[in-house]
Design a protein around this motif. Sequence first.
Motif, short mmCIF file in Angstrom:
data_model
loop_
_atom_site.label_atom_id
_atom_site.label_comp_id
_atom_site.label_asym_id
_atom_site.label_seq_id
_atom_site.Cartn_x
_atom_site.Cartn_y
_atom_site.Cartn_z
N GLY A 110 19.18 -22.87 -5.46
CA GLY A 110 19.83 -21.86 -5.98
C GLY A 110 19.13 -20.48 -5.49
O GLY A 110 19.78 -19.31 -5.79
N GLN A 111 18.00 -20.33 -4.83
CA GLN A 111 17.29 -19.28 -4.29
C GLN A 111 17.51 -19.25 -2.63
O GLN A 111 17.96 -18.49 -2.08
N TYR A 112 16.51 -20.20 -2.20
CA TYR A 112 16.28 -20.34 -0.60
C TYR A 112 15.83 -21.72 -0.32
O TYR A 112 15.24 -22.50 -1.49
N THR A 147 13.09 -14.67 4.04
CA THR A 147 14.63 -15.12 3.27
C THR A 147 15.35 -13.70 2.72
O THR A 147 14.59 -12.87 2.38
N ALA A 173 18.59 -12.18 0.83
CA ALA A 173 19.86 -12.40 -0.15
C ALA A 173 20.55 -11.01 -0.57
O ALA A 173 19.93 -9.94 -0.27
N SER A 192 21.36 -9.96 -6.35
CA SER A 192 21.52 -11.22 -6.65
C SER A 192 20.35 -11.88 -7.48
O SER A 192 20.46 -13.12 -8.01
N ASN A 193 19.54 -11.00 -7.94
CA ASN A 193 18.51 -11.52 -8.61
C ASN A 193 17.53 -12.72 -8.11
O ASN A 193 17.26 -13.39 -9.11
N VAL A 194 17.47 -12.95 -7.07
CA VAL A 194 16.57 -13.94 -6.51
C VAL A 194 15.76 -13.33 -5.48
O VAL A 194 15.79 -12.26 -5.26
N ALA A 195 14.65 -14.36 -5.02
CA ALA A 195 13.71 -13.79 -3.87
C ALA A 195 14.51 -13.03 -2.84
O ALA A 195 15.39 -13.76 -2.27
N ASP A 211 16.09 -10.28 -2.32
CA ASP A 211 17.45 -9.71 -2.67
C ASP A 211 17.36 -8.13 -2.18
O ASP A 211 17.89 -7.37 -2.52
N VAL A 219 23.60 -15.84 -1.04
CA VAL A 219 22.36 -16.90 -1.05
C VAL A 219 22.12 -17.88 0.03
O VAL A 219 22.95 -18.72 -0.55
N ALA A 220 21.25 -18.11 0.77
CA ALA A 220 20.65 -16.99 1.40
C ALA A 220 20.64 -17.01 3.08
O ALA A 220 21.31 -17.88 3.54
#
Length: 227
Positions: free
Chosen positions: A73-75, A87, A89, A93-96, A98, A181-182
């Motif tokens: 769900g992130q990378y 990476t 995003a 998106s509140n992921v690594a 972003d 993502v991503a």
Amino acid sequence: MLKKISLALLGTTAVVMSANPASAVTLQVNSGPFSSYADAKTVTFDNGTANDPNGFVTYSNITSNIVQGSVSGQYASPYGDNTKFLTIAPVGSNVAGDSGLVNIKFKEAVNYFGFYAGSLDDYNFVDIYKGDQLLKTFSGADVPTAIANGSWTSSQANMFINLVADTGETFDRVVMRSNGVAFETDNHAYRLASVPEPNAILGVLAIGACGMMSVFKRSQKKVALKG
């Protein structure tokens, strides 16, 4: 005779000048995690930073973009790549990674930029600039032989992408961005351009024109003396 020579040189200059504005960049691919261009310099991110050991590239808008491994769900790490990578995003998106985009600025003009892309998607984008002029935008869907479906393991979604300028063309900035993502990449490669600037070409032509006119005048003087 002098008039004809001058007109001919002006014609040559016009051809050179008209050839310069065209700016074309094409896509090529190769397998494996590194560039197939032996003269390229590489930024690997292995030390956990986006610092170019050669000192020619500056990365900006870097936040939490450098990661390792895969997180659902992130990378996803590019296939077969066990090292750190970049990476990107979307913002919010509140992921690594972003940050939404990463800006890559070259200290000198380049005519080639490449990267190992992992789990390529059609919402991954690369913008090529020369100064403030946007030359070209590519998405994952534009990559030859690629199926930009986000696969973690397929060779058609994990490949080395080469962006190559046409002969005489250069660029000095690349923006990598993603609408989903991503966008995962590693082993960024580039090659400094070695083509003369337009002003330098015109200078050579001007020197050539002066030289030809001087030769012509000397030959006229010799004819007059003989007469």
